[in-house]
Design an enzyme around this catalytic site. Sequence first.
Site, PDB file in Angstrom:
ATOM      1  N   TYR A 142      33.611 -18.216  17.693  1.00 55.17           N
ATOM      2  CA  TYR A 142      34.377 -18.964  18.697  1.00 55.17           C
ATOM      3  C   TYR A 142      35.823 -18.519  18.597  1.00 55.17           C
ATOM      4  O   TYR A 142      36.391 -18.450  17.502  1.00 55.17           O
ATOM      5  CB  TYR A 142      34.273 -20.466  18.416  1.00 55.17           C
ATOM      6  CG  TYR A 142      35.066 -21.331  19.366  1.00 55.17           C
ATOM      7  CD1 TYR A 142      34.714 -21.423  20.718  1.00 55.17           C
ATOM      8  CD2 TYR A 142      36.180 -22.052  18.927  1.00 55.17           C
ATOM      9  CE1 TYR A 142      35.440 -22.221  21.582  1.00 55.17           C
ATOM     10  CE2 TYR A 142      36.907 -22.858  19.792  1.00 55.17           C
ATOM     11  CZ  TYR A 142      36.533 -22.940  21.125  1.00 55.17           C
ATOM     12  OH  TYR A 142      37.253 -23.727  21.985  1.00 55.17           O
ATOM     13  N   ASP A 230      40.123 -12.876  13.759  1.00 60.81           N
ATOM     14  CA  ASP A 230      40.466 -14.238  14.172  1.00 60.81           C
ATOM     15  C   ASP A 230      40.389 -15.113  12.923  1.00 60.81           C
ATOM     16  O   ASP A 230      39.313 -15.552  12.519  1.00 60.81           O
ATOM     17  CB  ASP A 230      39.503 -14.725  15.261  1.00 60.81           C
ATOM     18  CG  ASP A 230      39.842 -16.141  15.710  1.00 60.81           C
ATOM     19  OD1 ASP A 230      40.665 -16.805  15.035  1.00 60.81           O
ATOM     20  OD2 ASP A 230      39.264 -16.595  16.713  1.00 60.81           O
ATOM     21  N   LYS A 258      45.365 -23.742  13.337  1.00 60.02           N
ATOM     22  CA  LYS A 258      44.918 -24.771  12.392  1.00 60.02           C
ATOM     23  C   LYS A 258      45.845 -24.900  11.178  1.00 60.02           C
ATOM     24  O   LYS A 258      46.906 -25.491  11.295  1.00 60.02           O
ATOM     25  CB  LYS A 258      43.444 -24.533  12.047  1.00 60.02           C
ATOM     26  CG  LYS A 258      42.609 -24.635  13.351  1.00 60.02           C
ATOM     27  CD  LYS A 258      41.121 -24.619  13.222  1.00 60.02           C
ATOM     28  CE  LYS A 258      40.484 -24.936  14.572  1.00 60.02           C
ATOM     29  NZ  LYS A 258      39.571 -23.995  15.095  1.00 60.02           N
TER      30      LYS A 258
HETATM   31  C1  LIG Z   1      39.622 -23.446  16.561  1.00 59.60           C
HETATM   32  C2  LIG Z   1      39.488 -21.973  16.748  1.00 59.60           C
HETATM   33  C3  LIG Z   1      40.124 -21.300  17.791  1.00 59.60           C
HETATM   34  C4  LIG Z   1      40.852 -22.035  18.882  1.00 59.60           C
HETATM   35  O1  LIG Z   1      41.943 -22.736  18.412  1.00 59.60           O
HETATM   36  P1  LIG Z   1      42.518 -23.973  19.292  1.00 59.60           P
HETATM   37  O2  LIG Z   1      43.741 -24.372  18.553  1.00 59.60           O
HETATM   38  O3  LIG Z   1      41.438 -24.997  19.306  1.00 59.60           O
HETATM   39  O4  LIG Z   1      42.807 -23.441  20.634  1.00 59.60           O
HETATM   40  C5  LIG Z   1      40.072 -19.933  17.820  1.00 59.60           C
HETATM   41  N1  LIG Z   1      39.399 -19.243  16.875  1.00 59.60           N
HETATM   42  C6  LIG Z   1      38.758 -19.846  15.856  1.00 59.60           C
HETATM   43  C7  LIG Z   1      38.083 -19.030  14.818  1.00 59.60           C
HETATM   44  C8  LIG Z   1      38.762 -21.230  15.775  1.00 59.60           C
HETATM   45  O5  LIG Z   1      38.086 -21.834  14.789  1.00 59.60           O
END
Ligand SMILES: *Cc1c(COP(=O)(O)O)cnc(C)c1O
Length: 419
Positions: A142, A230, A258
């Site tokens: 994701y 990511d 995060k």
């Molecule tokens: C949570 C998440 C995102 C998106 O971040 P948001 O702050 O919710 O837009 C992107 N990549 C990964 C791996 C994530 O866990």
Amino acid sequence: MGTNLELFERALRVIPGGVNSPVRAFGSVGGTPYFVERAEGPYIWDSEGRRYIDYVQSYGPGILGHAHPAVVEAVTRAASDGTSYGAPTESEVVLAEMVVDRIAGLQAVRFVSSGTEATMSAIRLARGATGRDGIVKFAGCYHGHGDALLAAGGSGVANQGLSGCDGVTAGAVADTIVAPYNVVPDIDETIAAVIVEPVAANMGLVAPADGFLEGLRSVCDAVGALLVFDEVITGFRLARGGAAELYGITPDLWCFGKVIGGGLPVGAFGGRWEVMEHLAPLGGVYQGGTLSGNPLAMAAGRTTLELLDDGAFAHLEAVATKLADGLTSTFADAGLSAVLPRVGTLLGLYFGDMPPIDFDEAKVLADNGWYPRAFHALLDHGVALAPGAYEALFPSLAHSETVVDETIDRAATAIAASI
Ligand SMILES: *Cc1c(COP(=O)(O)O)cnc(C)c1O
């Protein structure tokens, strides 16, 4: 304030699904979401005054635990100096220096306000820097809700049972190739970037197979594509330098979110100067934001990273290990086969015999019906896991050994009572 149900009913009248991010609606586990009144350390209290040991921790930002006094103080102090200026501040420079210092191979970083913005911007930058269109992503990873990456997404997308997303045009994903996780894809010179969660934490928790990340590095090098890690979940969590440090693989671009915001809205993307200099105002790739580098958010991020020293990672890892072992044997004692794969400080939870290696295997386990039962049993006994089988568990620094023992005791009672 009202009960959870009363609040949810009010919310449903004015907010689609009653929530501002789909997983929170409890759609995949059933029932009424708890509305949080306050939180402290490892605990949250709902609107009915019930306390839960919280393993959601805002899906990652709460690595210090909720309402850490140092973060509260830093944010309060920053707020009293003004909440947003639209002009640069020293705080942004300091946080950028901290990121550059912690991540080997990352020379420059730009702050945004969410993980989604970070991945969206990194993809645009990769395309701008290479002059190519193609991107490769992996099923079950994701990367937020940017159009180009909303294909075969894990986490919230998978929890909704969606394979894609209405409203994303065929054009928007025409240059997106989805490959299975843990298999090194064949790529050619049309590919601008390969984006990956170096540890997949949005389909439960799937570790990279031996050679997977190395393989990605070498296929990208072979055709001149950029490797994008990511690290929105893994960054500053798996180690001081995130997954890149843990696995010894240096990508061309990193995305963060995060943890880096310590609970305030922060994302970031960064890499080598050679790539980053394509960003405006130096280069032709536009990217910006009214609230980017917001002073409250920078204050929370700085304080959080400062507190994440070697001792912190050792504690997090010890607690994650204890929780994984304790829950595995508690479920086993009840005749329920659960696996809790762990990478460093991160955990997944599946009901089955073997941890999955890709999205197809993760889906079989996530959808076998056990997760919602276990989720509700635990919630009824004061332990909050994420309301979706595709999410990881996020123990924090505030989860002491005692809190983990209490979690395991509660889990044993919960399973005996309701599974
Ligand atoms: C949570 C998440 C995102 C998106 O971040 P948001 O702050 O919710 O837009 C992107 N990549 C990964 C791996 C994530 O866990």
